[in-house]
Design a protein around this motif. Structure first.
Motif, short mmCIF file in Angstrom:
data_model
loop_
_atom_site.label_atom_id
_atom_site.label_comp_id
_atom_site.label_asym_id
_atom_site.label_seq_id
_atom_site.Cartn_x
_atom_site.Cartn_y
_atom_site.Cartn_z
N ASP A 53 5.53 -0.77 3.01
CA ASP A 53 5.56 -0.80 1.56
C ASP A 53 4.21 -1.28 1.05
OD1 ASP A 53 8.17 0.01 1.59
OD2 ASP A 53 9.02 -1.85 0.79
N THR A 54 3.70 -0.66 -0.01
CA THR A 54 2.42 -1.06 -0.59
C THR A 54 2.65 -1.62 -1.98
OG1 THR A 54 2.06 1.25 -1.28
CG2 THR A 54 1.02 0.53 0.76
N LEU A 55 2.06 -2.76 -2.25
CA LEU A 55 2.23 -3.46 -3.53
C LEU A 55 1.00 -3.20 -4.38
CD1 LEU A 55 3.71 -6.76 -2.05
CD2 LEU A 55 4.91 -4.71 -2.80
N VAL A 56 0.96 -2.02 -4.97
CA VAL A 56 -0.23 -1.54 -5.67
C VAL A 56 -0.51 -2.32 -6.95
CG1 VAL A 56 -1.38 0.47 -6.68
CG2 VAL A 56 0.07 0.74 -4.65
N LYS B 193 0.58 -10.63 -0.21
CA LYS B 193 0.38 -9.48 0.66
C LYS B 193 0.28 -8.22 -0.19
CE LYS B 193 2.62 -9.29 4.59
NZ LYS B 193 3.66 -9.31 5.63
N PHE B 194 -0.53 -7.30 0.26
CA PHE B 194 -0.64 -6.00 -0.41
C PHE B 194 0.11 -4.92 0.35
CE2 PHE B 194 -4.93 -8.03 -1.33
CZ PHE B 194 -4.49 -8.63 -2.50
N VAL B 195 0.37 -5.17 1.63
CA VAL B 195 1.12 -4.25 2.48
C VAL B 195 2.21 -5.06 3.18
CG1 VAL B 195 1.05 -2.72 4.48
CG2 VAL B 195 -0.84 -2.71 2.84
N ASN B 196 3.44 -4.56 3.12
CA ASN B 196 4.57 -5.29 3.68
C ASN B 196 5.34 -4.41 4.66
OD1 ASN B 196 6.38 -7.38 4.06
ND2 ASN B 196 7.63 -6.86 2.28
N PRO B 197 5.21 -4.66 5.97
CA PRO B 197 5.95 -3.85 6.95
C PRO B 197 7.46 -3.99 6.78
CG PRO B 197 4.20 -5.11 8.01
CD PRO B 197 4.34 -5.66 6.63
N ARG B 198 8.15 -2.85 6.79
CA ARG B 198 9.59 -2.85 6.59
C ARG B 198 10.35 -2.27 7.78
NH1 ARG B 198 11.10 -6.47 3.56
NH2 ARG B 198 13.08 -5.38 3.34
#
Length: 449
Positions: free
Chosen positions: A224-227, A424-429
Motif C-alpha cells: 500500500d502506498t500513502l501518497v 511510512k510512505f509504503v506499507n507492506p500488506r
C-alpha cells in the motif's frame, strides 16, 4: 522479460484436492502459459494478447512430490516467517508475533500458488481469470492491477517513472528479436544464473535437482502506498531546505532527492537541480551513469532509493553485488488520488503497487535488498557519513514504538544533517515466495496424477 500489459491480475489460490487440480491445470492452464521463448521472439502484441505465469509455494511442491533441495531456506519457511526480519510492522500477543498484513494472506489454510495474468484488454483478462476457477482449488485473493492512465502510465502512484534500471541478461532481455539492443544502457549485465536456475551465476547450480533448471524463485509483495501523506511531508519539509523556490518546486526537489530521480526519470546524479527532458527523453542517457564518489551527497544522497537498489560504483568491485540482483516489476492498484485526500493530507482510498521479482535465490536476492540494503543504515558501505535507510522502502518494524527511518543527504548544503521520517510512505500488506517451474517441468509433474 516482463509480461506485456495494461492490466495485470495476481490470483492467489489454495489447492484443495491435488488429484483434481492436476487434470484441470493440464486442460485449462498449461496451454496458455507464456514462455520466455514467446517473449524473446515476439516483436509486437495486439489487443488479444494474454500473458500467463504461475508459481507454487513449497507446500504445493511437496505435494507434487518435487520439493527436493532447492537450497533456499526462506522458500521452505515462507514469507510470513520472514516478515519480522524484513521490517514489516506487526504485533505481539502471548509471545507470538504476527505481521500486520491483510487477512487474506493469513486467515486461509495457506497459499499454494499464484496465477499472474496480463492483458491489454480488460474484458479479455476478466473472462480468462473467471476460467481459472478450477476444480480442486480455492481462490484466496485476487489483486487487480492496471497501469495508471496517460500521461502517467509509466509512473507509480507517487508519480515517479519506474522500470529503468533492471539488471539485464544478454540473449534474454536484450540481443533478441523482440529487443535487439538494451533499452536503457547503463544497467548491470548479469550472468543468466543470477536470475534463472541451472546456469552460470547460479551458486547452487551443482546441488539442485535437474527439474529445477530453467526455473526461478518469484517473490510477491502487496505494498500500500500513502501518497497524500508523502506529498504533505514534501510540502512541509521541502521549503525548509529550498526556501528560494516555490513550495511545490521545493517539494519536488526534496522528492527527487529521496528517490534519486525526478518524476520524469532524470537522475539527480546527472541533473541535481531540475528535471532535464534531454536526459529523461533519451533512453540512451536516462540510466547511463555512475555515482561520482568525489561528489559525496551533493548530487544524490547515499540513501536515495535508486542508490540503495542499484549501488553501481558505490561498491567495489562493481560486480561484487551482481549475485544479489533481481529482475523486479511493479504495477499499480487502486484509484487515483482524490482532491479530498490531497486537501486533508491523508489516504482515504486504498492504493498501492504490487511487487514481483525473479531470481535464483531469495536469500541472496530479495531478502538482501530489503533487509541488508533498504533497511540497513550503513549501506552503501564505506561512506564518510552514515547514509541512513531507504526513505521509500526502508522500514524499522518498530515505527509504532517511535523507532523511525532516517537518512542524511537530503540537504545538499548540509550533507550530514539527518532527516527523520515519522510516517511510512509504503506499507507492506502481505506476500509470498514461489517457485516458477520451466514449461518442461510443468509437463513433467504438475499435470501428472
Amino acid at each position: 522479460p516482463g509480461l506485456p500489459k495494461t492490466f495485470q491480475y495476481f490470483y492467489y489460490f489454495q489447492i484443495t484436492t491435488f488429484y483434481f487440480f492436476h487434470g484441470a491445470f493440464d486442460r485449462h492452464v498449461l496451454p496458455h502459459i507464456t514462455t520466455a521463448l514467446d517473449l524473446t521472439t515476439a516483436t509486437d502484441h495486439d489487443e488479444n494478447f494474454l500473458g500467463l505465469n504461475v508459481g507454487f509455494t513449497a507446500r504445493a511442491m511437496y505435494h507434487f512430490g518435487k520439493l527436493g533441495n532447492l537450497n533456499d531456506a526462506s522458500y521452505i519457511s515462507g514469507q510470513m516467517q520472514d516478515a519480522k526480519s524484513l521490517g514489516d510492522a506487526g504485533t505481539t500477543q502471548h509471545n507470538a508475533w504476527t505481521p500486520q498484513w491483510d487477512s487474506s494472506f493469513m486467515e486461509h489454510d495457506g497459499i499454494d500458488g499464484v496465477f499472474i495474468v496480463t492483458a491489454f484488454n480488460e474484458s479479455r483478462i476478466e473472462n480468462f481469470v473467471r476460467s481459472l476457477f478450477l476444480e480442486g482449488m480455492l481462490p484466496v485473493l485476487l489483486v487487480k492491477c492496471k497501469q495508471r492512465p496517460d500521461p502517467w502510465s509509466r509512473d507509480d502512484h507517487f508519480g515517479y517513472r519506474g522500470g529503468i534500471s533492471n539488471p539485464q541478461v544478454e540473449g534474454v532481455t536484450y540481443g533478441t528479436a523482440a529487443q535487439p539492443k538494451m533499452k536503457y544502457p547503463g544497467s548491470p549485465v548479469v550472468p543468466m544464473g543470477v536470475i534463472v536456475m541451472g546456469y552460470e551465476g547460479d551458486q547452487e547450480k551443482k546441488t539442485r535437482p535437474d527439474w529445477a533448471k530453467d526455473g526461478a524463485f518469484m517473490v510477491t509483495r502487496k505494498l500500500d502506498t500513502l501518497v497524500p501523506e508523502f506529498e504533505s511531508f514534501l510540502l512541509e519539509r521541502g521549503p525548509k531546505i529550498f526556501p528560494d523556490v516555490s513550495p511545490q518546486d521545493a517539494a519536488d526537489h526534496l522528492g527527487a532527492r529521496l528517490f534519486g530521480r525526478w518524476k520524469d526519470g532524470t537522475p539527480t546524479e546527472l541533473s541535481p537541480d531540475r528535471p532535464d527532458p534531454s536526459i529523461s527523453g533519451d533512453d540512451s542517457k536516462v540510466n547511463n551513469f555512475t555515482f561520482d564518489q568525489s561528489a559525496g551527497q551533493s548530487r544524490c544522497p547515499f540513501a536515495a532509493h535508486i542508490r540503495k537498489s542499484n549501488p553501481r560504483t558505490d561498491v567495489y568491485p562493481v560486480n561484487s553485488v551482481y549475485k544479489n540482483f533481481i529482475r523486479r516489476y511493479i504495477v499499480t492498484y487502486g484509484p487515483e488520488v482524490t482532491e479530498e485526500e490531497r486537501s486533508q493530507g491523508r489516504t482515504i482510498n486504498t492504493r498501492g503497487q504490487h511487487f514481483v521479482s525473479y531470481s535464483s535465490s531469495i536469500d541472496r536476492g530479495f531478502k538482501q535488498h530489503q533487509s541488508a540494503w533498504f533497511n540497513q543504515s550503513m549501506f552503501p558501505p564505506d561512506k564518510n557519513i552514515t547514509p541512513g535507510m531507504d526513505p521509500i522502502l526502508g522500514q524499522t518494524g518498530e515505527e509504532d514504538e517511535g523507532v523511525y527511518r532516517y537518512m542524511t543527504g537530503t540537504n545538499p548544503h548540509s550533507e550530514s544533517r539527518v532527516m527523520i521520517f515519522p510516517d511510512k510512505f509504503v506499507n507492506p500488506r502481505g506476500g509470498e515466495y514461489f517457485f516458477v517451474p520451466s514449461i518442461q517441468t510443468m509437463y513433467g509433474f504438475v499435470t501428472k496424477i
